[in-house]
Design an enzyme around this catalytic site. Structure first.
Site, PDB file in Angstrom:
ATOM      1  N   CYS A   1       0.873  -1.548   0.085  1.00 25.44           N
ATOM      2  CA  CYS A   1       0.294   0.316   0.056  1.00 25.44           C
ATOM      3  C   CYS A   1       0.991   1.265   0.226  1.00 25.44           C
ATOM      4  O   CYS A   1       0.082   2.584  -0.134  1.00 25.44           O
ATOM      5  CB  CYS A   1      -1.229   0.159   1.529  1.00 25.44           C
ATOM      6  SG  CYS A   1      -1.832  -1.434   1.274  1.00 25.44           S
TER       7      CYS A   1
ATOM      8  N   HIS B   1      -5.038   0.550   6.063  1.00 29.90           N
ATOM      9  CA  HIS B   1      -6.154   0.155   4.986  1.00 29.90           C
ATOM     10  C   HIS B   1      -6.936  -1.249   5.600  1.00 29.90           C
ATOM     11  O   HIS B   1      -6.127  -1.803   6.051  1.00 29.90           O
ATOM     12  CB  HIS B   1      -4.941  -0.576   3.842  1.00 29.90           C
ATOM     13  CG  HIS B   1      -5.287  -1.185   3.101  1.00 29.90           C
ATOM     14  ND1 HIS B   1      -6.669  -0.752   1.935  1.00 29.90           N
ATOM     15  CD2 HIS B   1      -5.260  -2.005   2.193  1.00 29.90           C
ATOM     16  CE1 HIS B   1      -6.452  -1.887   1.700  1.00 29.90           C
ATOM     17  NE2 HIS B   1      -5.744  -2.219   1.163  1.00 29.90           N
TER      18      HIS B   1
ATOM     19  N   HIS C   1      -9.247  -5.017   5.061  1.00 26.26           N
ATOM     20  CA  HIS C   1      -9.235  -5.908   3.882  1.00 26.26           C
ATOM     21  C   HIS C   1     -10.985  -6.432   4.984  1.00 26.26           C
ATOM     22  O   HIS C   1     -11.577  -7.344   4.109  1.00 26.26           O
ATOM     23  CB  HIS C   1      -8.757  -6.993   3.836  1.00 26.26           C
ATOM     24  CG  HIS C   1      -8.146  -6.947   3.326  1.00 26.26           C
ATOM     25  ND1 HIS C   1      -7.239  -7.595   2.055  1.00 26.26           N
ATOM     26  CD2 HIS C   1      -7.559  -5.737   1.990  1.00 26.26           C
ATOM     27  CE1 HIS C   1      -6.001  -6.885   1.644  1.00 26.26           C
ATOM     28  NE2 HIS C   1      -6.533  -5.670   1.534  1.00 26.26           N
TER      29      HIS C   1
ATOM     30  N   GLU D   1     -26.194   7.833  13.879  1.00 22.38           N
ATOM     31  CA  GLU D   1     -25.417   8.471  15.305  1.00 22.38           C
ATOM     32  C   GLU D   1     -23.625   8.556  14.442  1.00 22.38           C
ATOM     33  O   GLU D   1     -23.075   9.099  14.541  1.00 22.38           O
ATOM     34  CB  GLU D   1     -25.313   8.110  16.420  1.00 22.38           C
ATOM     35  CG  GLU D   1     -24.870   8.067  17.350  1.00 22.38           C
ATOM     36  CD  GLU D   1     -25.049  10.096  16.993  1.00 22.38           C
ATOM     37  OE1 GLU D   1     -25.732  10.765  17.134  1.00 22.38           O
ATOM     38  OE2 GLU D   1     -24.772  10.462  18.208  1.00 22.38           O
TER      39      GLU D   1
ATOM     40  N   HIS E   1     -12.985  -5.454  -2.322  1.00 22.99           N
ATOM     41  CA  HIS E   1     -11.434  -5.488  -1.510  1.00 22.99           C
ATOM     42  C   HIS E   1     -11.133  -5.013  -0.111  1.00 22.99           C
ATOM     43  O   HIS E   1     -10.548  -5.752   0.567  1.00 22.99           O
ATOM     44  CB  HIS E   1     -10.213  -4.561  -2.328  1.00 22.99           C
ATOM     45  CG  HIS E   1      -8.662  -4.360  -2.024  1.00 22.99           C
ATOM     46  ND1 HIS E   1      -7.508  -3.778  -3.163  1.00 22.99           N
ATOM     47  CD2 HIS E   1      -8.480  -4.855  -1.711  1.00 22.99           C
ATOM     48  CE1 HIS E   1      -6.795  -4.611  -2.560  1.00 22.99           C
ATOM     49  NE2 HIS E   1      -6.527  -4.371  -1.204  1.00 22.99           N
TER      50      HIS E   1
END
Lengths: 249, 249, 249, 249
Positions: D115, D133, D135, D158, D208
């Site tokens: 990433c 990141h 998954h 909320e 993803h």
């Protein structure tokens, strides 16, 4: 005993309390307990990161419940990282007696739970010993099933025995109030719901969560479990309509 | 050996037991084991706060199972905070030999599990070494799918191999009894279900939970897993009708 | 180096292995690792009490993988209470080199995993370094959706990148074999599935679970995650038909 | 101050940084923090084994955020076994200043998170202090419900209050980009989505997962919770269509 000047939520000094009580084991233990429960409730999915909060009175057999000190969790602190030093201590009328020290970046300045005014209302109207505010998804979902429903109703479920004044054959009725932009704006409708449902020990807030109170933290926790199990039972089987009679008053 | 006077559930002294056995490692270890299992079952969702309970016989190779001492979890104690000192020890006929000490506020006075009479019935009728009472949601849901069903049936599921006397191709049949206002009122219908289903090692209670017993705690636990996995399999896919044949006798 | 006589599964002594290797850090560490993984997989729901098992080769850079010692978890031991001393060590041809000591009541006599013959087959045919057998409910459910399906297929899912030889646009195909009354009876159909699907690193067993293997335990674990995430994705949204094309060969 | 030569991702030395800063408590603490969060997010299901990653800037009040050092989790390391020594330290322009030491078999050679280029883009375009990141299956499912949708939208919930710039009555809009064969190929479409949705603090990647950033790690984590709770709410009740308006632009 030395008197501790107290500052009310509106900034005005409003009375005093015993320094000994403020520094007592009861207050210290209650801070630890809330910290423990925040971590436990986090793992249960009842509170999530910065969402949800808990308040418990620092019990002392010699002091009537309405005069007992109030310990409250802070706003914006991650529940799973809560420590006893994060807690606020309030006098029975809501004045701050003890506040947490500021933390370094990236923590924000300490702030008491946004639920403060609602917690005080439940203490005041229901003579509660503890109040739990949860964002648990089950509590949100039961308010979403029918967006115009004003109550969650359930009966013939073993777990509702855990809710004060309820047996297996009774019907549990939890009022639902509409959510608002700011937490404190819920105070008035919470109070009205408490008045309208004197048997209820909880109020659901649409798309938001639930407030549950009890005589003690154990009682408040047991009742939260009862309501969540009921809500869970409803959510996980769409055929269980006979269990669910959401009324639109 | 010194004799310990015993008080039966109805308050009458009913026999005696060896002081050495009562203070044995077997009893001590069984108290710790129940305490450990309560915490573990809490995390599995089998018991929830004050709901559900466990009993295990204090095993001694030299004593026939029907004469072994019984250790039982208390009522109203939070499962995830259970400690060995919370346990009750009972003689084989259900007399209390050892009780926990009272705890401070907000804990209530100690009380043995409300399941006591049902646990004794399973010990008596099935020569069990342990009984688990769970409020796990899966066990509730299988009783709710068809409110008039009297049995939960499942076959062709690997996990039922874990249930005594069952292979992969066998059909597991668990009787369902109706719930009552008080736990002890279930005793007679539990006994009838045990008589009617001699192969069963469990009884489901509608909208409430399940009782599972086995030769030992390991066996009772393994069988509980088997039934829960079966119930889970049923719940999570509505298309699996071929797996589920709830009969309305 | 001293030779250790080995007894094959059929009771015949079949060769020898180095005592030093058997007592090596590699074997000791592998026993601990399997014990750790059993506890972790228990918490993930991949293994449940006595269901499921794990085998890993005791790696030594100087020994070709087919000649490495095999460490295997036992049968009937609760996964969440597994300790390194519960493990079996086998020679590459499946002879027992080291067995756990018996435990007191209510534990049964030690017994190697019922998956033994299947694990050996995967080692032999696939040059694997580790094999995981899971009873995880997701792996059961994908075999139940269509009781006559012979394959689980999934594509366009990020997590299948974790499966050897698969990119995002590839289709993962996992063969499904029918369950049998006894685990060892699966051996032949597992072997046939491995032959028929040379790209597959896993085989599903209907209403039972899955076998997943890899070059190393890390690889086997990563691939199990990939398949479970795929199965989870399928189970939790019935609309995702475009993801699922179960073929009935 | 001593200068540390830095090697950019393309292999060219690109500037220098203070040795003192690189060895500072801020960097050390950030390594520990990422390691802790990896383990916590693993238990939450946000990251799974080798999937997902985290980056946080090593905060120093005296250094403007764009010049702060970047700490990044590695690729291919199991999240639940992550340690501070596994972390990479990068200069603000993405040059490697410190890399983890290789580990023995079966670990692969150290590699920074795939990433990396996307994290740098979020730092650069959004002045972020941290990027997560995930998954998490909920983030996958919201992108699957309608395979041609380009946005996830939710309002009147909320938990969206936790997302920067959003109140209860606002609508949260998270752009969805299409997945690619390799993570770095997502960089351009992530940048375009950030440009097109200046109010967004997250981007979903079809089938993803999700990228979420914030001023600090606390802020990024709180926002991730908000989005996941929203996605969870949607997934668990198909009737909640009024909550979900996936638009196909």
């Amino acid at each position: 005993m030395a008197a501790v000047p107290a500052v009310a939520m509106n900034g005005v000094k409003v009375g005093s309390t015993s320094q000994a009580y403020l520094e007592s084991k009861a207050v210290k233990d209650t801070k630890s307990l809330i910290s423990d429960l925040c971590r436990q409730f986090y793992n249960l999915g009842w509170v999530s990161g910065t969402g949800g909060s808990i308040t418990i009175k620092a019990h002392d057999d010699s002091i009537p419940k309405p005069q007992q000190l109030i310990v409250m969790s802070p706003s914006g602190v991650q529940k799973e990282r809560m420590v006893p030093e994060d807690m606020y201590v309030l006098s029975p009328d809501g004045s701050f007696l003890s506040e947490p020290a500021p933390k370094p970046y990236p923590h924000k300045a300490p702030k008491c739970s946004d639920c403060g005014p609602l917690f005080l209302k439940a203490y005041d109207m229901c003579n509660a010993g503890a109040v739990i505010h949860s964002h648990g998804m089950e509590s949100c979902l039961v308010t979403m099933l029918n967006p115009s429903s004003k109550e969650f109703r359930i009966t013939h479920m073993e777990m509702i025995k855990g809710i004060k004044g309820h047996g297996y054959y009774d019907e549990l009725v939890v009022p639902i109030i509409e959510n608002t932009a700011y937490e404190f704006e819920l105070t008035e409708s919470l109070a009205k719901a408490i008045e309208a449902y004197p048997k209820a020990t909880a109020v659901l807030v649409r798309n938001h969560g639930i407030y549950v109170w009890g005589d003690s933290w154990i009682n408040a926790k047991t009742q939260t479990i009862g309501i969540f199990m009921g809500a869970f039972g409803n959510q996980h089987d769409p055929q269980l309509d006979w269990l669910l009679s959401l009324s639109s008053l």
